[in-house]
Design an enzyme around this catalytic site. Structure first.
Site, PDB file in Angstrom:
ATOM      1  N   CYS A 182       0.877  -1.174   0.000  1.00  0.00           N
ATOM      2  CA  CYS A 182       0.000   0.000   0.000  1.00  0.00           C
ATOM      3  C   CYS A 182       0.910   1.218   0.000  1.00  0.00           C
ATOM      4  O   CYS A 182       2.057   1.117  -0.451  1.00  0.00           O
ATOM      5  CB  CYS A 182      -0.993  -0.034   1.169  1.00  0.00           C
ATOM      6  N   THR A 222       2.321   2.911   2.544  1.00  0.00           N
ATOM      7  CA  THR A 222       3.425   2.703   3.484  1.00  0.00           C
ATOM      8  C   THR A 222       3.713   1.231   3.766  1.00  0.00           C
ATOM      9  O   THR A 222       4.756   0.908   4.342  1.00  0.00           O
ATOM     10  CB  THR A 222       3.086   3.341   4.842  1.00  0.00           C
ATOM     11  N   HIS A 229      13.940 -15.800  11.699  1.00  0.00           N
ATOM     12  CA  HIS A 229      13.593 -15.824  13.125  1.00  0.00           C
ATOM     13  C   HIS A 229      12.090 -15.875  13.388  1.00  0.00           C
ATOM     14  O   HIS A 229      11.665 -16.479  14.370  1.00  0.00           O
ATOM     15  CB  HIS A 229      14.147 -14.572  13.826  1.00  0.00           C
TER      16      HIS A 229
HETATM   17  C1  RB5 Z   1      -3.843   5.407   1.184  1.00  0.00           C
HETATM   18  O1  RB5 Z   1      -3.846   6.775   1.013  1.00  0.00           O
HETATM   19  C2  RB5 Z   1      -2.892   5.024   2.301  1.00  0.00           C
HETATM   20  O2  RB5 Z   1      -3.435   5.377   3.535  1.00  0.00           O
HETATM   21  C3  RB5 Z   1      -2.601   3.555   2.258  1.00  0.00           C
HETATM   22  O3  RB5 Z   1      -2.064   3.221   1.023  1.00  0.00           O
HETATM   23  C4  RB5 Z   1      -1.600   3.039   3.281  1.00  0.00           C
HETATM   24  O4  RB5 Z   1      -0.431   3.783   3.257  1.00  0.00           O
HETATM   25  C5  RB5 Z   1      -2.109   2.839   4.636  1.00  0.00           C
HETATM   26  O5  RB5 Z   1      -1.418   2.371   5.537  1.00  0.00           O
END
Ligand code: RB5
Length: 146
Positions: free
Chosen positions: A65, A67, A98
């Site tokens: 996603c 992050t 691990h």
């Molecule tokens: C989407 O904008 C973002 O919140 C999602 O891709 C992710 O980073 C959430 O953890």
């Protein structure tokens, strides 16, 4: 080897590049993610891949996603899943050796494709070491039954 891949709208291009990379390595890839940049909700895709891995439909999962955080949190809610979010290869390797992780997550807004490839390579090449680490993984998984 069959890998389930999932992503939200922030990671469509990264998902496509990673899929191509995995296929070049002879790995079968099952796509559980979105294929459009239209805003969507990452829990849907994190759960799909988590359930596919837990059910043995695929051997391992990769989630992407923005992050890697949200989608990994979701996957870790599925019984039997040990998902790790990584932005460098060392943690990816150790997470297999691990912690016996079965899902790797990373952020399309955090790492570039070349770093993502290195993370994937280290994760896939590593093997769970068992022994004292098995004891600890068993302790993690026992929490699911409490
Ligand atoms: C989407 O904008 C973002 O919140 C999602 O891709 C992710 O980073 C959430 O953890």
């Amino acid at each position: 080897m069959k890998i389930g891949i999932g992503n939200d709208h922030a990671a469509v291009e990264m998902k496509n590049e990673v899929t191509e990379y995995l296929k070049e390595k002879g790995i079968e890839v099952v796509n559980y993610g979105t294929d459009t940049s239209e805003s969507c909700n990452y829990p849907e895709y994190g759960e799909k891949v988590g359930r596919a891995v837990a059910a043995g439909e695929v051997d391992l999962g990769i989630l992407i996603c923005g992050t890697g955080v949200g989608i990994s949190l979701v996957a870790n809610k599925v019984k039997g899943i040990r998902a790790v979010v990584c932005s460098e290869p060392y943690s990816a390797k150790l997470s297999r050796e691990h912690n016996n992780t079965n899902i790797l997550a990373f952020g399309a807004r955090v790492v570039g494709i070349e770093m993502a490839k290195m993370i994937i390579d280290e994760w896939l090449a590593a093997e769970f070491m068992g022994g004292r680490h098995q004891t600890r993984v068993d302790m993690i998984m026992a929490i699911e039954d409490k």
